[in-house]
Design a protein around this motif. Structure first.
Motif, PDB file in Angstrom:
ATOM      1  N   ILE A   1     111.296  78.949  24.667  1.00 37.72           N
ATOM      2  CA  ILE A   1     112.158  79.770  23.811  1.00 37.72           C
ATOM      3  C   ILE A   1     113.086  80.626  24.668  1.00 37.72           C
ATOM      4  O   ILE A   1     114.281  80.760  24.383  1.00 37.72           O
ATOM      5  CB  ILE A   1     111.307  80.648  22.881  1.00 37.72           C
ATOM      6  CG1 ILE A   1     110.581  79.788  21.848  1.00 37.72           C
ATOM      7  CG2 ILE A   1     112.173  81.694  22.177  1.00 37.72           C
ATOM      8  CD1 ILE A   1     109.614  80.566  20.971  1.00 37.72           C
ATOM      9  N   ARG A   2     112.541  81.173  25.715  1.00 39.08           N
ATOM     10  CA  ARG A   2     113.346  82.030  26.588  1.00 39.08           C
ATOM     11  C   ARG A   2     114.540  81.259  27.146  1.00 39.08           C
ATOM     12  O   ARG A   2     115.680  81.734  27.093  1.00 39.08           O
ATOM     13  CB  ARG A   2     112.476  82.562  27.716  1.00 39.08           C
ATOM     14  CG  ARG A   2     113.184  83.498  28.679  1.00 39.08           C
ATOM     15  CD  ARG A   2     112.253  83.841  29.834  1.00 39.08           C
ATOM     16  NE  ARG A   2     112.428  85.181  30.322  1.00 39.08           N
ATOM     17  CZ  ARG A   2     111.657  85.755  31.229  1.00 39.08           C
ATOM     18  NH1 ARG A   2     110.621  85.083  31.729  1.00 39.08           N
ATOM     19  NH2 ARG A   2     111.874  86.983  31.643  1.00 39.08           N
TER      20      ARG A   2
ATOM     21  N   LEU B   1     118.515  82.018  26.234  1.00 45.66           N
ATOM     22  CA  LEU B   1     119.444  82.396  27.301  1.00 45.66           C
ATOM     23  C   LEU B   1     120.651  81.465  27.349  1.00 45.66           C
ATOM     24  O   LEU B   1     121.698  81.828  27.898  1.00 45.66           O
ATOM     25  CB  LEU B   1     118.724  82.413  28.654  1.00 45.66           C
ATOM     26  CG  LEU B   1     117.763  83.587  28.871  1.00 45.66           C
ATOM     27  CD1 LEU B   1     116.957  83.395  30.145  1.00 45.66           C
ATOM     28  CD2 LEU B   1     118.519  84.924  28.907  1.00 45.66           C
ATOM     29  N   SER B   2     120.507  80.284  26.744  1.00 42.12           N
ATOM     30  CA  SER B   2     121.611  79.318  26.696  1.00 42.12           C
ATOM     31  C   SER B   2     122.419  79.424  25.403  1.00 42.12           C
ATOM     32  O   SER B   2     123.433  78.735  25.257  1.00 42.12           O
ATOM     33  CB  SER B   2     121.068  77.886  26.828  1.00 42.12           C
ATOM     34  OG  SER B   2     120.383  77.717  28.055  1.00 42.12           O
ATOM     35  N   LEU B   3     122.005  80.268  24.466  1.00 39.30           N
ATOM     36  CA  LEU B   3     122.680  80.385  23.181  1.00 39.30           C
ATOM     37  C   LEU B   3     124.068  81.000  23.364  1.00 39.30           C
ATOM     38  O   LEU B   3     124.228  82.011  24.048  1.00 39.30           O
ATOM     39  CB  LEU B   3     121.845  81.272  22.248  1.00 39.30           C
ATOM     40  CG  LEU B   3     122.385  81.510  20.837  1.00 39.30           C
ATOM     41  CD1 LEU B   3     122.457  80.208  20.048  1.00 39.30           C
ATOM     42  CD2 LEU B   3     121.523  82.536  20.106  1.00 39.30           C
TER      43      LEU B   3
ATOM     44  N   GLY C   1     131.759  80.144  22.679  1.00 39.48           N
ATOM     45  CA  GLY C   1     131.833  79.959  24.116  1.00 39.48           C
ATOM     46  C   GLY C   1     131.284  81.096  24.951  1.00 39.48           C
ATOM     47  O   GLY C   1     131.273  81.016  26.184  1.00 39.48           O
ATOM     48  N   GLU C   2     130.808  82.156  24.307  1.00 32.25           N
ATOM     49  CA  GLU C   2     130.289  83.312  25.044  1.00 32.25           C
ATOM     50  C   GLU C   2     128.777  83.381  24.921  1.00 32.25           C
ATOM     51  O   GLU C   2     128.224  83.213  23.832  1.00 32.25           O
ATOM     52  CB  GLU C   2     130.901  84.605  24.511  1.00 32.25           C
ATOM     53  CG  GLU C   2     130.478  85.829  25.306  1.00 32.25           C
ATOM     54  CD  GLU C   2     131.197  87.091  24.853  1.00 32.25           C
ATOM     55  OE1 GLU C   2     130.753  88.186  25.276  1.00 32.25           O
ATOM     56  OE2 GLU C   2     132.172  87.003  24.093  1.00 32.25           O
TER      57      GLU C   2
ATOM     58  N   MET D   1     122.875  86.317  24.938  1.00 29.39           N
ATOM     59  CA  MET D   1     121.794  87.152  25.459  1.00 29.39           C
ATOM     60  C   MET D   1     122.073  87.677  26.862  1.00 29.39           C
ATOM     61  O   MET D   1     122.497  86.935  27.752  1.00 29.39           O
ATOM     62  CB  MET D   1     120.478  86.377  25.481  1.00 29.39           C
ATOM     63  CG  MET D   1     120.014  85.872  24.128  1.00 29.39           C
ATOM     64  SD  MET D   1     119.724  87.215  22.967  1.00 29.39           S
ATOM     65  CE  MET D   1     119.270  86.268  21.498  1.00 29.39           C
ATOM     66  N   GLU D   2     121.792  88.942  27.038  1.00 34.54           N
ATOM     67  CA  GLU D   2     121.795  89.529  28.376  1.00 34.54           C
ATOM     68  C   GLU D   2     120.503  89.195  29.100  1.00 34.54           C
ATOM     69  O   GLU D   2     120.499  88.851  30.282  1.00 34.54           O
ATOM     70  CB  GLU D   2     121.949  91.045  28.267  1.00 34.54           C
ATOM     71  CG  GLU D   2     122.107  91.752  29.598  1.00 34.54           C
ATOM     72  CD  GLU D   2     123.448  91.465  30.233  1.00 34.54           C
ATOM     73  OE1 GLU D   2     123.468  91.295  31.468  1.00 34.54           O
ATOM     74  OE2 GLU D   2     124.461  91.382  29.529  1.00 34.54           O
ATOM     75  N   GLN D   3     119.385  89.307  28.384  1.00 40.17           N
ATOM     76  CA  GLN D   3     118.076  89.021  28.960  1.00 40.17           C
ATOM     77  C   GLN D   3     117.094  88.741  27.833  1.00 40.17           C
ATOM     78  O   GLN D   3     117.267  89.226  26.713  1.00 40.17           O
ATOM     79  CB  GLN D   3     117.593  90.210  29.800  1.00 40.17           C
ATOM     80  CG  GLN D   3     116.285  90.008  30.534  1.00 40.17           C
ATOM     81  CD  GLN D   3     116.303  88.811  31.462  1.00 40.17           C
ATOM     82  OE1 GLN D   3     116.076  87.689  31.022  1.00 40.17           O
ATOM     83  NE2 GLN D   3     116.574  89.050  32.740  1.00 40.17           N
TER      84      GLN D   3
END
Length: 433
Positions: A332-333, A337-339, A343-344, A347-349
């Motif tokens: 999931i992580r 993080l790829s979401l 085009g932007e 997630m930051e973290q």
């Protein structure tokens, strides 16, 4: 006669340092606070109940137990609003009271229902009933006679800006009335005064505040002028206090314009990790219907970015073993993080519980994962959305950084729990009991 080293705390909910600098030419009392001001980082998730509770306890969520606006019953799957009864450790006010020191507190979020303390309290958001929002009880009658309003109606105000602005003017007048009632006798050591009107304004009218060409810009500046005048009243009263004294001014989180809301439960549904049973509720209640979570679900989310893995250990209908949950967390992580949106990266973290909340008490229910969005993305976790991305009447969203902070003694705390510990240390009390 012993000196009384008073401490006054002015809370400016949701005020970013960057916006304060921009507004300062029009707001003289705010401008007077800028010399020596800096920023403080919010506890995660960057919500008011989490952060004001960290100030009020000098602890992080892993100790005080408040991880968001809502709490999920792991047996019934019913969602409820978090309140002061769920704060799992002593507050600053408890610890000062044990030393014979007196606190007076106005509009501090997550202090409802009001608990007894050595002093006086008018609880803030989410306070619903004035009788239960105050201590001592006699304050309810006095405030009622003054027409005290606990909160503006943001549900109606979201679609009616003029109604929202009128409600915020009324609550500002109420805060002034409470200040006039609780301050003058100076029979206190700690005074906490929180103005939450900026948070409400920025959520729904951020563009109107920040864009000179917006048709409601002048109306928002008029409200902020009233807000600034009330700041001035507080600062004048602080200036008149005898020495020794100290002033803290701080926000619980920052703010920025909203690009889009991001619904994590819808994302989990589309990823095949959350299955929802047919709805039984309608209208606004449907978004709260966590009881729809089906036994075969592997994960679920709670506002704003809390992800819980649906384990047998933690949930009555859970199906995952701890080993399966550990593997799934990593998957999931990486996926989150790829979401992206237009085009932007969103997630930051994405934190795992052990990274963010080490040493959590076994009675707590922290999320297994917590998402920190990049500025402009507002993480949600509804149970009735049919799209991951969308806008639903809000115009601004919280940020974890850029929250306003100023200490007349010049300290630079890192995050909100450290500001709570400054209060304790001012009175010679160690952070940990």
């Amino acid at each position: 006669m012993l000196e009384r080293p008073r401490l006054a705390v002015l809370g400016l909910d949701g005020l970013p340092l960057s916006l304060a600098e921009r507004l300062a030419p029009r707001l003289p009392n705010l401008a007077s606070l800028l010399p020596g001001a800096g920023s403080i980082r919010a506890e995660l998730p960057e919500l008011s109940p989490v952060n004001w509770t960290s100030l009020a306890t000098g602890e992080g969520p892993e100790v005080h137990g408040v991880f968001g606006f809502t709490r999920l019953d792991p047996a019934s799957y019913e969602l409820s609003i978090v309140d002061a009864t769920q704060v799992a450790c002593p507050t600053v006010f408890d610890r000062l009271g044990a030393r014979g020191l007196t606190s007076r507190v106005i509009n501090l979020p997550n202090t409802y229902p009001a608990r007894p303390l050595r002093g006086m309290l008018v609880a803030g958001f989410v306070a619903r009933d004035l009788e239960r929002a105050v201590f001592p009880p006699f304050l309810a009658g006095q405030l009622a006679r003054l027409g005290y309003r606990l909160e503006a109606d943001t549900t109606r105000g979201a679609a009616d800006p003029e109604y929202l602005l009128a409600g915020l003017r009324a609550t500002l007048a109420s805060r002034r009335a409470a200040l006039d009632l609780l301050w003058p006798d100076l029979a206190w050591d700690l005074f906490v005064f929180v103005l939450t009107e900026t948070d409400r304004l920025f959520h729904f009218l951020w563009s109107a505040v920040t864009e000179d060409s917006h048709p409601l810009h002048a109306d928002c500046l008029e409200l902020l002028t009233l807000w600034d005048k009330l700041i001035g009243v507080f600062l004048e009263r602080y200036a008149a206090l005898p020495e020794p004294k100290r002033l803290l001014v701080l926000a619980d989180h920052g703010f920025t314009g909203l690009r889009t809301e991001v619904d994590l439960n819808r994302w989990l549904v589309e990823a095949g990790l959350l299955r929802l049973l047919p709805p039984g509720r309608h209208g606004s209640e449907a978004e709260w219907e966590a009881a729809r979570i089906a036994p075969e679900s592997a994960a679920l989310a709670l506002d704003p970015g809390r992800i819980h893995l649906h384990t047998r250990r933690a949930f009555g209908r859970g199906r995952l073993t701890d080993a399966e949950a550990t593997r799934l967390a990593g998957e999931i992580r990486e996926a989150l993080l790829s979401l992206t949106f237009q085009g932007e990266r969103v997630m930051e973290q994405v934190f795992l519980e052990r990274e963010l909340y080490p040493g959590t008490n076994g009675n707590m229910s922290p999320p297994d994962m917590l998402c920190l969005a990049r500025p402009g993305f507002d993480l949600k976790a509804k149970f009735n959305r049919d799209a991951v991305f969308g806008r639903f009447g809000r115009d601004g969203t919280h940020t974890a950084g850029d929250a306003f902070f100023r200490d007349s003694a010049g300290s630079r705390p890192e995050r909100m729990r450290d500001a709570g510990r400054l209060i304790l240390s001012h009175f010679g009390i160690h952070a940990c009991p």
